[in-house]
Design an enzyme around this catalytic site. Sequence first.
Site, PDB file in Angstrom:
ATOM      1  CG  ASP A  55      -1.743   1.213   1.386  1.00 10.72           C
ATOM      2  OD1 ASP A  55      -2.441   1.565   0.432  1.00 10.72           O
ATOM      3  OD2 ASP A  55      -1.680   1.838   2.454  1.00 10.72           O
ATOM      4  CG  ASP A  63      -1.702   7.654   0.582  1.00 10.15           C
ATOM      5  OD1 ASP A  63      -1.583   8.876   0.684  1.00 10.15           O
ATOM      6  OD2 ASP A  63      -1.789   7.064  -0.519  1.00 10.15           O
ATOM      7  CG  ASP A 101      -2.111   2.074   6.388  1.00  2.54           C
ATOM      8  OD1 ASP A 101      -2.487   3.158   6.872  1.00  2.54           O
ATOM      9  OD2 ASP A 101      -2.352   1.746   5.209  1.00  2.54           O
TER      10      ASP A 101
END
Length: 219
Positions: free
Chosen positions: A7, A9, A168
């Site tokens: 991922d 961000d 995240d």
Amino acid sequence: MRTVVFDLDGTIADTSADLLAAANVCFRGLGHGDLLGPEDALTAFHGGRAMLRLGFSRLGAVDDAMIDAQYPVLLDAYGQAIAVHTRLYPGVVEAVETLRRDGFAVSICTNKPEGLAEELCLRLGIRGLFGALIGADTLPTRKPDAAPYVAAVRQAGGNVARSMLIGDTETDRMTGRAAGVPVALVTFGPEGRGVERLQPEALLDHFDDLPELAARFLV
């Protein structure tokens, strides 16, 4: 080929300050002043519409039409100041370089629009490290649908059956389940070790630990 998909961000880089600043451009333009602050970093990692919804909720009832109207404004503001405060998380470049030396393919699968993701990675000097980048609008669907993840693996030259996702948020956890692959969630984002509640296959406290973790999961 074994593949590690990242991922963007909240995983590769802390983009929250620039994302929040872009949302506040919208609110200021409407005469409301800054409605979001650093304490809203977790919402920033859930995307532009989530930030707009949170800001407008602090004024009262949320108008979906207003969110739709302001979303392009947010994207434009973000594109003009995409890497003012954004910083790579410690050790990410070294970890990716080690994975590549060890024979892994590496790619990015993000829910940031592809053009903005490409621009950000270029600004951060990391685009050349990754064999593929799939954004929110690259395909008709986005995470947590499995298709963008599968594309990120295949375009990097990898095999989905020998791949894993580093993320995240709950979106990344759900993406891993949809694709049938293990997920490691980072603990250095705004939620910290709170991501343990999502029961990922692994937690990643520092990128120094990633090469060994990937070798263990992707034999």
